[in-house]
Design a protein around this motif. Sequence first.
Motif, mmCIF file in Angstrom:
data_model
loop_
_atom_site.group_PDB
_atom_site.id
_atom_site.type_symbol
_atom_site.label_atom_id
_atom_site.label_comp_id
_atom_site.label_asym_id
_atom_site.label_seq_id
_atom_site.Cartn_x
_atom_site.Cartn_y
_atom_site.Cartn_z
ATOM 1 N N TYR A 136 24.744 -12.825 21.591
ATOM 2 C CA TYR A 136 24.075 -12.331 22.823
ATOM 3 C C TYR A 136 23.124 -11.178 22.635
ATOM 4 C CZ TYR A 136 27.585 -15.268 25.372
ATOM 5 O OH TYR A 136 28.407 -16.219 25.948
ATOM 6 N N VAL A 175 17.399 -16.941 27.551
ATOM 7 C CA VAL A 175 17.966 -15.994 28.317
ATOM 8 C C VAL A 175 17.581 -16.150 29.902
ATOM 9 C CG1 VAL A 175 17.961 -13.424 29.034
ATOM 10 C CG2 VAL A 175 17.924 -14.240 26.640
ATOM 11 N N TRP A 228 24.977 -17.058 33.977
ATOM 12 C CA TRP A 228 25.588 -16.869 32.651
ATOM 13 C C TRP A 228 26.106 -15.218 32.569
ATOM 14 C CZ3 TRP A 228 28.148 -20.323 30.118
ATOM 15 C CH2 TRP A 228 28.595 -20.061 28.880
ATOM 16 N N LEU A 252 24.698 -22.485 22.384
ATOM 17 C CA LEU A 252 24.603 -21.726 23.590
ATOM 18 C C LEU A 252 24.045 -22.350 24.543
ATOM 19 C CD1 LEU A 252 25.432 -19.340 25.083
ATOM 20 C CD2 LEU A 252 23.300 -17.966 24.150
ATOM 21 N N ARG A 280 29.588 -15.024 19.074
ATOM 22 C CA ARG A 280 28.984 -15.281 20.045
ATOM 23 C C ARG A 280 28.427 -14.063 20.847
ATOM 24 N NH1 ARG A 280 31.758 -19.303 24.161
ATOM 25 N NH2 ARG A 280 33.122 -17.730 23.833
ATOM 26 N N GLU A 281 29.382 -12.858 20.706
ATOM 27 C CA GLU A 281 28.941 -11.605 21.512
ATOM 28 C C GLU A 281 27.842 -10.971 20.611
ATOM 29 O OE1 GLU A 281 30.171 -10.343 24.076
ATOM 30 O OE2 GLU A 281 31.227 -12.101 24.804
ATOM 31 N N TRP A 311 26.730 -12.277 30.380
ATOM 32 C CA TRP A 311 26.050 -12.045 29.005
ATOM 33 C C TRP A 311 27.291 -10.739 28.642
ATOM 34 C CZ3 TRP A 311 23.129 -15.263 26.810
ATOM 35 C CH2 TRP A 311 22.026 -15.667 27.686
ATOM 36 N N ALA A 359 27.238 -6.360 25.385
ATOM 37 C CA ALA A 359 26.073 -7.348 24.646
ATOM 38 C C ALA A 359 24.611 -6.411 25.176
ATOM 39 C CB ALA A 359 25.867 -8.639 25.010
#
Length: 389
Positions: free
Chosen positions: A334, A349, A357, A305, A330-331, A359, A363
Amino acid sequence: MPDLVTGPPQRTRESGGGIRVSAEVDGAQPLWFSVDETFAEMLSERADHIAVALLLPAMRYGRNLHVGGTVTDTLLHRLNHDAQALVRSVHPEYRTITVTADETAEAGSPAAGVATGFSGGVDSFATLSEYTGDGVPSSLRVTHLLNNNVGAHGDDGADLWQKRFDGLRPVAQELGLPFIRVDSNIGEHYPRMGFMQTVTFRNAAVIHVLGGGIGRSYHASEGSFGNISMPPRHGDIGLVGAMTFPLLSTAALTLESTSSGMSRVERTLALVGRPVSRHLDVCVDANPDRTTNCSHCWKCMRTMLTLEIAGSLDEFVPAVFVREPYERRREQYYAELLSSTEPNDIELVEFGDAHGWHWGLGARGRALARRTEEHARDAARGIRRRLRR
């Protein structure tokens, strides 16, 4: 509890061509470390490594420690004072003990070797970058790479250790540095004591074994200076290496924590554009049959990431990572990241936010639910502690 008493270190030749340094331990298996006979001249004659290796288990179980052989006087003093104070700041349930030795002696002259452990991870690459590049003073330049089997590969991790070591050989060859493997059964002497809660002392013991050829060693820091706090989260003593390693040093052997001036994001991005980074191994998957990073464990996810936010992930796919497992998880990751209170996660973050980014609302909703559950668990634990009083 009876004292924990050891014999002096003894050397024996192994059938496979290694040299084993072992010490008898009352009521337990001998404590041993093994290196290839090529590096036999680097072995120390002293018992400093025994004192360092067994301090934590002795404190954990409240047993005074007596070490056979000769221990450096300044090291013995620190093991009886500030080193124990620091350990008890991290592990308050550990007890203060007395450490003695058959003999003490002043430190000799430091050896010329400069070593760093090299696991192929983000932190160890950061140390290599800092201490093998142009402009490094000769007294600080790395001369040897180490790869230790002291618990990071699991209880039965010999096959995984060998595979990881073989995968990193090209890095040592490209740098023109000798690559030393150090095997040990030190983990057998840490019953019910986690690896991350004892990692500093395990690796420091290895350096003291090699004190006949190494006068300085670098230990890649897990976090930056800004993330140091006492006590460290989850008793992870590696997070306070910058304070611990000087207490385990002598005038003949300097142990240092490195790269604490860089954040985890900065260390990861320093890999971009470096051909040697194709050997990056950050994975915590203990499957010895894997041929690349698993691309879905938390360490792989964090690294991938970071690279994706920076627009550099394509450089590492497919040679280092595989995209599909990462994208599938990935989700979910997050949500884990957004709910985390770990300093490195918070930093990631913030890095994502600074780069715009996205999110996703889903998420963020799952992250809120995770935080609510964690707060409820923390409250329940607090109630149970009060009821036990």
